[in-house]
Design a protein around this motif. Structure first.
Motif, PDB file in Angstrom:
ATOM      1  N   VAL A 149       0.850  -1.196   0.000  1.00 22.07           N
ATOM      2  CA  VAL A 149       0.000   0.000   0.000  1.00 22.07           C
ATOM      3  C   VAL A 149       0.881   1.240   0.000  1.00 22.07           C
ATOM      4  CG1 VAL A 149      -1.868  -1.189   1.193  1.00 22.07           C
ATOM      5  CG2 VAL A 149      -0.136   0.053   2.521  1.00 22.07           C
ATOM      6  N   PRO A 150       0.339   2.409  -0.400  1.00 16.56           N
ATOM      7  CA  PRO A 150       1.124   3.650  -0.364  1.00 16.56           C
ATOM      8  C   PRO A 150       1.522   4.021   1.061  1.00 16.56           C
ATOM      9  CG  PRO A 150      -0.834   3.897  -1.733  1.00 16.56           C
ATOM     10  CD  PRO A 150      -0.991   2.606  -1.001  1.00 16.56           C
ATOM     11  N   LYS A 151       2.508   4.876   1.180  1.00 22.24           N
ATOM     12  CA  LYS A 151       2.991   5.331   2.476  1.00 22.24           C
ATOM     13  C   LYS A 151       1.841   5.937   3.286  1.00 22.24           C
ATOM     14  CE  LYS A 151       6.095   8.669   4.669  1.00 22.24           C
ATOM     15  NZ  LYS A 151       6.992   9.833   4.456  1.00 22.24           N
ATOM     16  N   GLY A 152       1.719   5.533   4.541  1.00 26.50           N
ATOM     17  CA  GLY A 152       0.699   6.072   5.425  1.00 26.50           C
ATOM     18  C   GLY A 152      -0.639   5.372   5.337  1.00 26.50           C
ATOM     19  N   TYR A 153      -0.758   4.373   4.431  1.00 21.23           N
ATOM     20  CA  TYR A 153      -2.024   3.660   4.233  1.00 21.23           C
ATOM     21  C   TYR A 153      -1.955   2.262   4.841  1.00 21.23           C
ATOM     22  CZ  TYR A 153      -3.729   7.190   0.921  1.00 21.23           C
ATOM     23  OH  TYR A 153      -4.170   8.360   0.341  1.00 21.23           O
ATOM     24  N   GLU A 154      -3.118   1.722   5.103  1.00 23.38           N
ATOM     25  CA  GLU A 154      -3.230   0.318   5.477  1.00 23.38           C
ATOM     26  C   GLU A 154      -4.476  -0.252   4.823  1.00 23.38           C
ATOM     27  OE1 GLU A 154      -5.483   0.984   9.773  1.00 23.38           O
ATOM     28  OE2 GLU A 154      -3.398   0.298   9.724  1.00 23.38           O
ATOM     29  N   ARG A 155      -4.419  -1.516   4.506  1.00 16.67           N
ATOM     30  CA  ARG A 155      -5.566  -2.141   3.854  1.00 16.67           C
ATOM     31  C   ARG A 155      -6.780  -2.091   4.770  1.00 16.67           C
ATOM     32  NH1 ARG A 155      -1.637  -4.937   0.670  1.00 16.67           N
ATOM     33  NH2 ARG A 155      -2.460  -5.167  -1.455  1.00 16.67           N
ATOM     34  N   ILE A 156      -7.949  -1.816   4.169  1.00 11.97           N
ATOM     35  CA  ILE A 156      -9.168  -1.799   4.966  1.00 11.97           C
ATOM     36  C   ILE A 156      -9.475  -3.220   5.426  1.00 11.97           C
ATOM     37  CG2 ILE A 156     -10.096   0.204   3.740  1.00 11.97           C
ATOM     38  CD1 ILE A 156     -11.998  -1.736   2.303  1.00 11.97           C
TER      39      ILE A 156
ATOM     40  N   VAL B 116     -11.010  -4.606  -6.589  1.00 11.37           N
ATOM     41  CA  VAL B 116     -10.466  -5.849  -6.047  1.00 11.37           C
ATOM     42  C   VAL B 116      -9.653  -5.662  -4.765  1.00 11.37           C
ATOM     43  CG1 VAL B 116     -10.497  -7.095  -8.231  1.00 11.37           C
ATOM     44  CG2 VAL B 116      -8.498  -5.685  -7.644  1.00 11.37           C
ATOM     45  N   ASP B 117      -9.389  -4.415  -4.380  1.00  7.45           N
ATOM     46  CA  ASP B 117      -8.708  -4.171  -3.110  1.00  7.45           C
ATOM     47  C   ASP B 117      -8.857  -2.695  -2.755  1.00  7.45           C
ATOM     48  OD1 ASP B 117      -7.350  -4.676  -0.796  1.00  7.45           O
ATOM     49  OD2 ASP B 117      -5.450  -5.254  -1.732  1.00  7.45           O
ATOM     50  N   MET B 118      -8.743  -2.381  -1.460  1.00  8.45           N
ATOM     51  CA  MET B 118      -8.837  -1.003  -0.990  1.00  8.45           C
ATOM     52  C   MET B 118      -7.906  -0.794   0.197  1.00  8.45           C
ATOM     53  SD  MET B 118     -12.927  -0.088  -1.145  1.00  8.45           S
ATOM     54  CE  MET B 118     -12.575   1.634  -0.698  1.00  8.45           C
ATOM     55  N   ALA B 119      -7.471   0.451   0.371  1.00  8.36           N
ATOM     56  CA  ALA B 119      -6.666   0.829   1.527  1.00  8.36           C
ATOM     57  C   ALA B 119      -7.066   2.230   1.951  1.00  8.36           C
ATOM     58  CB  ALA B 119      -5.172   0.763   1.190  1.00  8.36           C
ATOM     59  N   GLN B 120      -6.721   2.585   3.183  1.00  6.52           N
ATOM     60  CA  GLN B 120      -7.114   3.888   3.724  1.00  6.52           C
ATOM     61  C   GLN B 120      -5.938   4.516   4.462  1.00  6.52           C
ATOM     62  OE1 GLN B 120     -10.486   3.779   6.395  1.00  6.52           O
ATOM     63  NE2 GLN B 120     -11.021   5.888   5.924  1.00  6.52           N
ATOM     64  N   ASN B 121      -5.803   5.845   4.294  1.00  9.15           N
ATOM     65  CA  ASN B 121      -4.760   6.582   4.993  1.00  9.15           C
ATOM     66  C   ASN B 121      -5.109   6.650   6.475  1.00  9.15           C
ATOM     67  OD1 ASN B 121      -3.356   9.043   6.141  1.00  9.15           O
ATOM     68  ND2 ASN B 121      -2.463   9.003   4.089  1.00  9.15           N
ATOM     69  N   LYS B 122      -4.183   6.236   7.316  1.00  9.67           N
ATOM     70  CA  LYS B 122      -4.451   6.156   8.751  1.00  9.67           C
ATOM     71  C   LYS B 122      -4.650   7.524   9.389  1.00  9.67           C
ATOM     72  CE  LYS B 122      -0.703   3.770   9.092  1.00  9.67           C
ATOM     73  NZ  LYS B 122       0.468   3.022   9.646  1.00  9.67           N
ATOM     74  N   SER B 123      -4.092   8.564   8.776  1.00  2.00           N
ATOM     75  CA  SER B 123      -4.189   9.908   9.357  1.00  2.00           C
ATOM     76  C   SER B 123      -5.314  10.729   8.757  1.00  2.00           C
ATOM     77  CB  SER B 123      -2.859  10.653   9.167  1.00  2.00           C
ATOM     78  OG  SER B 123      -1.801   9.983   9.812  1.00  2.00           O
ATOM     79  N   THR B 124      -5.452  10.688   7.440  1.00  5.81           N
ATOM     80  CA  THR B 124      -6.413  11.557   6.757  1.00  5.81           C
ATOM     81  C   THR B 124      -7.739  10.877   6.439  1.00  5.81           C
ATOM     82  OG1 THR B 124      -5.620  10.975   4.534  1.00  5.81           O
ATOM     83  CG2 THR B 124      -4.470  12.760   5.704  1.00  5.81           C
TER      84      THR B 124
END
Length: 292
Positions: A58-65, A229-237
């Motif tokens: 995932v991109p920096k600062g993100y985690e998979r939902i 087919v996949d998603m992630a979310q920024n933990k801060s924003t």
């Protein structure tokens, strides 16, 4: 795209009655840099892994939902992929050499007929999930004429007589729930369903409520659809990103799409894409998101 119109339906019905680019990446290392998220971070792909979850970081600062165990989202996230760098194959064995479309190829058998196109790939993913979880009664798809083809009847030995204006069940085989029987059922669905019928079956959802398994779809001739087919979310924003997969025309293997709008984020897409979503081979509007 839409491979079947009303005339095509009649022609296919007659037949049924009669017979029943991945960009070049250095392959010398296990983990390759595919794009830059910012000046210090990169999205990496682990070329030795063979599922979406394991291959793509995932991109920096993100985690998979988070997704529920045995959910459609978990199934899609763990979809099997072919060896990194493989190219999409058409139903006739030829290679899709078009560049800047996909980054990975799904490990899926599409047969040797021109059937597995865009809506078919989406329906097969959904049906495979239900079949593997023994939820047979939930496997059903409508034909373009509105007939509901139910796998629960198919596995009990019923077959479908497709006429010019109507369809009907008849007892034509012994009960059988084998995988080959399931795929024969899906081939029939591929022949008589399309983006037109699938769009009518799916329910509209708000773009901000997107989930893995949702589908961007435009029914028509031509029409097209892609699946999340996949998603992630920024933990801060709280910002979200997602990945898309598609098949196309002529029939071809399912492929994980690149993001042509943002090379730094690809193959992830930002949910904040505005009113239109530009994919490599089609443009959707945000109100074309639907769900099974």
């Amino acid at each position: 795209m839409q491979k079947r119109n009303a005339l095509g339906f009649i022609l296919c019905a007659t037949l049924f009655i009669c017979c029943g680019c991945s960009s070049e990446i250095n392959k010398s290392s296990t983990t390759s840099k595919i794009n830059t998220v910012d000046k210090t971070e990169t999205i990496l792909v682990n070329k030795e892994k063979n599922t979406i979850k394991e291959r793509y970081y995932v991109p920096k600062g993100y985690e998979r939902i988070s997704v529920e165990e045995n959910s459609f989202g978990e199934f899609l996230r763990n979809s099997k992929l072919e060896k990194y760098g493989e190219k999409v194959k058409y139903y006739n064995g030829k290679t899709k050499n078009k560049e800047n479309v996909y980054d990975s190829v799904f490990d899926v058998d599409i047969g040797d007929r021109d059937l597995h196109q865009c809506a078919d790939a989406v329906m097969l993913l959904r049906a495979e999930y239900l079949y593997q979880n023994e939820r047979y009664d939930e496997i059903s798809f409508e034909f373009v004429n509105g007939f509901k083809a139910e796998y629960s009847k198919w596995r009990m030995g019923y077959r479908i007589n497709v006429g010019e204006n109507s369809c009907s069940y008849y007892k034509g085989a012994q009960p059988d729930n084998s995988y080959s029987t399931f795929r024969n059922y899906m081939d029939l669905v591929f022949a008589y369903s399309s983006t037109l019928s699938l769009e009518k079956e799916l329910k509209s959802v708000d773009i901000n409520d997107m989930q893995i398994g949702d589908v961007f779809i435009k029914g028509g001739s031509p029409g097209h659809c892609v699946i999340v087919v996949d998603m992630a979310q920024n933990k801060s924003t709280g910002e979200k990103v997602f990945m898309l997969a598609q098949s196309y025309m002529p029939a071809q293997q399912t492929q994980l799409l690149i993001n042509p709008n943002d090379k730094n984020l690809s193959p992830w897409y930002s949910l904040d894409f505005g009113d239109t979503l530009n994919t490599p081979e089609w443009t959707f509007t945000k109100d074309q998101l639907k769900r099974f």
